[in-house]
Design a protein around this motif. Structure first.
Motif, PDB file in Angstrom:
ATOM      1  N   LYS A 238      22.311   9.433  36.875  1.00  0.00           N
ATOM      2  CA  LYS A 238      22.234   8.137  36.454  1.00  0.00           C
ATOM      3  C   LYS A 238      21.151   7.331  37.207  1.00  0.00           C
ATOM      4  O   LYS A 238      20.476   6.353  36.791  1.00  0.00           O
ATOM      5  N   ILE A 239      21.187   7.579  38.647  1.00  0.00           N
ATOM      6  CA  ILE A 239      20.116   6.793  39.484  1.00  0.00           C
ATOM      7  C   ILE A 239      18.537   7.087  38.842  1.00  0.00           C
ATOM      8  O   ILE A 239      17.832   6.410  38.637  1.00  0.00           O
ATOM      9  N   SER A 240      18.329   8.327  38.471  1.00  0.00           N
ATOM     10  CA  SER A 240      17.130   8.811  37.966  1.00  0.00           C
ATOM     11  C   SER A 240      16.952   7.915  36.689  1.00  0.00           C
ATOM     12  O   SER A 240      15.679   7.543  36.315  1.00  0.00           O
ATOM     13  N   LYS A 241      17.932   7.964  35.679  1.00  0.00           N
ATOM     14  CA  LYS A 241      17.833   6.980  34.547  1.00  0.00           C
ATOM     15  C   LYS A 241      17.544   5.557  34.839  1.00  0.00           C
ATOM     16  O   LYS A 241      16.535   4.923  34.349  1.00  0.00           O
ATOM     17  N   ASP A 242      18.288   5.070  35.950  1.00  0.00           N
ATOM     18  CA  ASP A 242      17.914   3.696  36.220  1.00  0.00           C
ATOM     19  C   ASP A 242      16.538   3.305  37.046  1.00  0.00           C
ATOM     20  O   ASP A 242      15.766   2.373  36.580  1.00  0.00           O
ATOM     21  N   ILE A 243      16.084   4.403  37.646  1.00  0.00           N
ATOM     22  CA  ILE A 243      14.944   4.460  38.169  1.00  0.00           C
ATOM     23  C   ILE A 243      13.591   4.297  36.926  1.00  0.00           C
ATOM     24  O   ILE A 243      12.791   3.662  37.085  1.00  0.00           O
ATOM     25  N   GLU A 244      14.114   5.289  35.686  1.00  0.00           N
ATOM     26  CA  GLU A 244      13.127   5.222  34.952  1.00  0.00           C
ATOM     27  C   GLU A 244      13.079   3.751  34.180  1.00  0.00           C
ATOM     28  O   GLU A 244      12.065   3.235  33.618  1.00  0.00           O
ATOM     29  N   LEU A 245      14.256   3.210  33.976  1.00  0.00           N
ATOM     30  CA  LEU A 245      14.252   1.992  33.105  1.00  0.00           C
ATOM     31  C   LEU A 245      13.789   0.832  34.271  1.00  0.00           C
ATOM     32  O   LEU A 245      13.043  -0.046  33.567  1.00  0.00           O
ATOM     33  N   SER A 246      13.727   0.868  35.298  1.00  0.00           N
ATOM     34  CA  SER A 246      13.254   0.220  36.454  1.00  0.00           C
ATOM     35  C   SER A 246      11.605   0.126  36.158  1.00  0.00           C
ATOM     36  O   SER A 246      10.869  -1.026  36.420  1.00  0.00           O
ATOM     37  N   LYS A 247      11.048   1.602  35.942  1.00  0.00           N
ATOM     38  CA  LYS A 247       9.726   1.512  35.976  1.00  0.00           C
ATOM     39  C   LYS A 247       9.317   0.985  34.675  1.00  0.00           C
ATOM     40  O   LYS A 247       8.266   0.453  34.513  1.00  0.00           O
ATOM     41  N   LYS A 248      10.173   1.175  33.593  1.00  0.00           N
ATOM     42  CA  LYS A 248       9.688   0.611  32.348  1.00  0.00           C
ATOM     43  C   LYS A 248       9.692  -0.910  32.266  1.00  0.00           C
ATOM     44  O   LYS A 248       8.766  -1.640  31.991  1.00  0.00           O
ATOM     45  N   GLU A 249      10.564  -1.557  33.040  1.00  0.00           N
ATOM     46  CA  GLU A 249      10.875  -3.067  33.281  1.00  0.00           C
ATOM     47  C   GLU A 249       9.663  -3.425  34.256  1.00  0.00           C
ATOM     48  O   GLU A 249       9.089  -4.716  33.839  1.00  0.00           O
ATOM     49  N   LEU A 250       9.286  -2.655  35.395  1.00  0.00           N
ATOM     50  CA  LEU A 250       8.018  -3.125  35.791  1.00  0.00           C
ATOM     51  C   LEU A 250       6.865  -3.044  35.168  1.00  0.00           C
ATOM     52  O   LEU A 250       5.980  -4.019  35.136  1.00  0.00           O
TER      53      LEU A 250
END
Length: 300
Positions: A238-250
């Motif tokens: 879940k954290i990995s997915k959140d990080i990926e989403l954060s990267k996309k948002e960034l």
């Protein structure tokens, strides 16, 4: 859990076999190499082995007549008043469970195994075999001075020297009973140095119970550790997915910022162009005025 019937096909010495068990303790009697232990192996395989796997435990149970074929095991049993059917086809690598009372069905090995753990309390094959089956060699071990139990009783009563008087036989029996019970009920400094057979068996049973309890506790700790591991793994995913989403948002923010800058630059250029256009418009007006003035001067 009560086993009602067992069906075997291509299982070791049995091409095909169907057994209906009485609703009581079952004793299987027969000469050596007639399949008594094979029945126990079939029940263990039916309860605990995964038909999709191939290992030594599964391989050695193949048909003696057709060693290239695997086997089929079907078990009907009653659990909590409900009739259930378990089918394992090792040839086709399939498993099927059905609760005929509730209509519940499953073809998932892990799910079915967990259900049997809940119904019968058996966590593994060794625990089942040690608590639900008594083999011939275990019965044979119940002997005195490595003699058969019947012969031992004859020697106990007759003393091994022919018949004795009734009183002497009673005395020998009483002594034998006392020897068997020696050490029972004693504690502290009165514990017998050489306890009788019953006391020894009670001690062994107690130690086995303690060992079993400790093993179950250790197994539970391992299972809890695995559960925690799977939970942590889930959290990690879940954290990995959140990080990926954060990267996309960034990345989106960076793109948006870049577009804003380009728009600002374009706006500045537009202002410059607008200023140039205003100057051009002023020049056009002056040219028009000059043209009008020249037209007035032409007659002269």
């Amino acid at each position: 859990m009560f086993l009602k019937s067992l069906y075997l096909k291509n299982f070791k010495r049995f091409d095909e076999l169907k057994i209906d068990f009485p609703d009581d303790i079952t004793v299987v009697i027969g000469p050596n190499e007639k399949g008594k232990s094979t029945l126990v192996s079939a029940i263990i395989a039916g309860l605990f082995y995964d038909p999709k796997k191939r290992n030594r435990e599964i391989e050695v149970l193949r048909s003696w007549q057709s060693p290239d074929k695997f086997y089929e095991i079907k078990m009907e049993f009653e659990a909590n008043g409900e009739n259930c059917v378990l089918l394992k086809d090792f040839e086709r690598k399939k498993i099927f469970f059905e609760n005929q009372a509730t209509g519940e069905k499953s073809d998932d090995f892990q799910e079915i195994t967990e259900k049997f753990r809940q119904i019968g309390g058996y966590r593994n094959a060794k625990l089942f075999e040690s608590t639900s089956c008594v083999r011939q060699e275990q019965i044979a071990s119940v002997a005195v001075e490595k003699k058969e139990l019947g012969r031992a009783l004859e020697d106990l009563i007759g003393g091994g020297f022919g018949s004795r008087g009734f009183g002497e036989i009673i005395q020998r029996l009483e002594k034998a009973v006392a020897d068997l019970n020696r050490g029972r009920g004693e504690s502290g400094w009165r514990i017998a140095k050489n306890p009788g057979l019953i006391k020894s068996l009670e001690d062994k049973i107690g130690k086995n119970a303690e060992t079993r309890l400790a093993a179950e506790e250790a197994l539970k700790k391992v299972q809890d550790a695995w559960l925690n591991f799977w939970r942590l793994e889930g959290d990690f995913e879940k954290i990995s997915k959140d990080i990926e989403l954060s990267k996309k948002e960034l990345e989106n923010i960076r793109t948006y910022t870049s577009l804003r800058k380009e728009m600002a630059d374009a706006k500045v250029k537009l202002e410059e162009i607008s200023g140039d256009l205003r100057e051009i418009e002023g020049l056009r007006k002056k040219i028009s005025q000059l043209d009008a003035y020249l037209e007035k001067l032409e007659p002269y």
